[in-house]
Write a protein that holds these residues in place. Structure first.
Motif, short mmCIF file in Angstrom:
data_model
loop_
_atom_site.label_atom_id
_atom_site.label_comp_id
_atom_site.label_asym_id
_atom_site.label_seq_id
_atom_site.Cartn_x
_atom_site.Cartn_y
_atom_site.Cartn_z
N ASP A 268 -30.32 29.34 57.23
CA ASP A 268 -31.19 29.14 55.92
C ASP A 268 -32.76 28.94 56.17
N HIS A 269 -33.31 29.12 57.38
CA HIS A 269 -34.67 29.31 57.67
C HIS A 269 -35.16 30.57 58.34
N ASP B 219 -36.60 20.60 58.73
CA ASP B 219 -35.53 19.94 59.02
C ASP B 219 -35.47 18.81 59.67
N HIS C 172 -37.17 26.52 62.95
CA HIS C 172 -36.19 26.80 63.72
C HIS C 172 -35.39 27.71 63.42
N HIS D 121 -33.29 18.02 65.70
CA HIS D 121 -32.22 19.08 64.76
C HIS D 121 -31.79 20.33 65.50
N HIS E 216 -32.26 28.13 62.29
CA HIS E 216 -30.94 28.07 61.50
C HIS E 216 -30.94 29.29 60.27
ZN LIG Z 1 -31.62 23.48 60.02
#
Ligand SMILES: [Zn+2]
Length: 257
Positions: A98-99, A194, A94, A173, A96
């Motif tokens: 931090d990914h 996540d 995904h 998520h 986000h």
């Molecule tokens: Zn996430």
């Protein structure tokens, strides 16, 4: 072809850890306390290929949020023998922050992401704080640029991207949250990222708060339970227990082999 033949190993590398609150991990928890929260990237290493899963965050993106990274992502992958410059497939679970923060470390790679994830972040809701705070505009720009360069495969649900490596759209998520099913010599393993923020979320069917929709998150837990008999071969996205459940190969890394 069923491919335990590839003899995949799965590495999880913790590149950052911080003190968080139960409220970061469980929606409306009954007890609020301080808990450790890990941040991981993963690598699926077979006899014929190496696939990276997610790309962590950049130091600058961390500092904006008061988080000083322990290990830069290139070093994190290098610590388990993976040279990001040579990786030819990257799964983005995904978008986000931090990914999806270091896609530029993979100049040779093709990126695999769900179409629902790509569309959401350029759609009408991304501008609202609830969503905007968990992405970096530069990461969204970069994945769109890579797409125009022909380097992104946008998936519509289930997809097999290598022998023994299958992606499943679960949502919850984020709209296009996907998990990775890997055939390993030990059986089917899941890199849940996540979709399973911590093992507690899965065990208690307890959604976590950084969510898109609750039914999607519960659906994700069901999909995972349909693929594996228990959570022993599931890699959670942020649970420090990952480091105790698999074999240590370094101070911050474990392997399933
Ligand atoms: Zn996430």
């Amino acid at each position: 072809m069923k491919s335990a033949a590839e003899n995949y190993k799965i590495y999880a590398i913790e590149y950052f850890r911080r003190e968080a609150s139960t409220t970061d991990l469980v929606l409306r928890p009954s007890v609020i306390e301080t808990v450790d929260m890990s941040y991981f990237v993963w690598a699926i290493v077979g006899e014929n290929q190496t696939i990276a899963v997610d790309s962590g965050f950049k130091p600058e993106a961390g500092l904006k949020r008061g988080r000083q990274i322990d290990t830069e992502i290139g070093e994190a992958f290098a610590s388990v023998g993976v040279d990001t410059a040579q990786v030819d497939k990257v799964i983005i679970t995904h978008l986000h922050w931090d990914h999806a923060g270091c896609l530029d470390l993979f100049p040779q790679a093709r990126f695999f992401i769900q179409q629902d994830e790509m569309l959401f972040w350029s759609g009408p809701y991304g501008r609202y704080h609830h969503f905007r705070e968990v992405v970096e505009p530069d990461d969204i720009s970069l994945i769109n640029r890579l797409n125009l360069e022909g380097r992104v495969s946008q998936l519509r649900g289930e997809a097999r991207i290598a022998p023994g490596v299958k992606l499943h759209l679960v949502g919850g998520h984020t709209p296009g949250m996907q998990i990775v099913e890997v055939d390993t010599p030990r059986g089917t393993a899941i890199i849940a990222s996540d979709a399973v923020k911590t093992y507690r979320n899965l065990a208690e069917n307890a959604p976590e708060p950084f969510l898109h929709d609750v039914p999607g998150m519960l659906h994700g837990y069901e999909v995972i339970r349909s693929l594996v008999k228990d959570d022993s071969l599931v890699f959670s996205g942020h649970d420090p227990q990952v480091l105790d459940r698999f074999t240590r190969v370094g101070p911050n890394a474990v392997v399933l082999d």
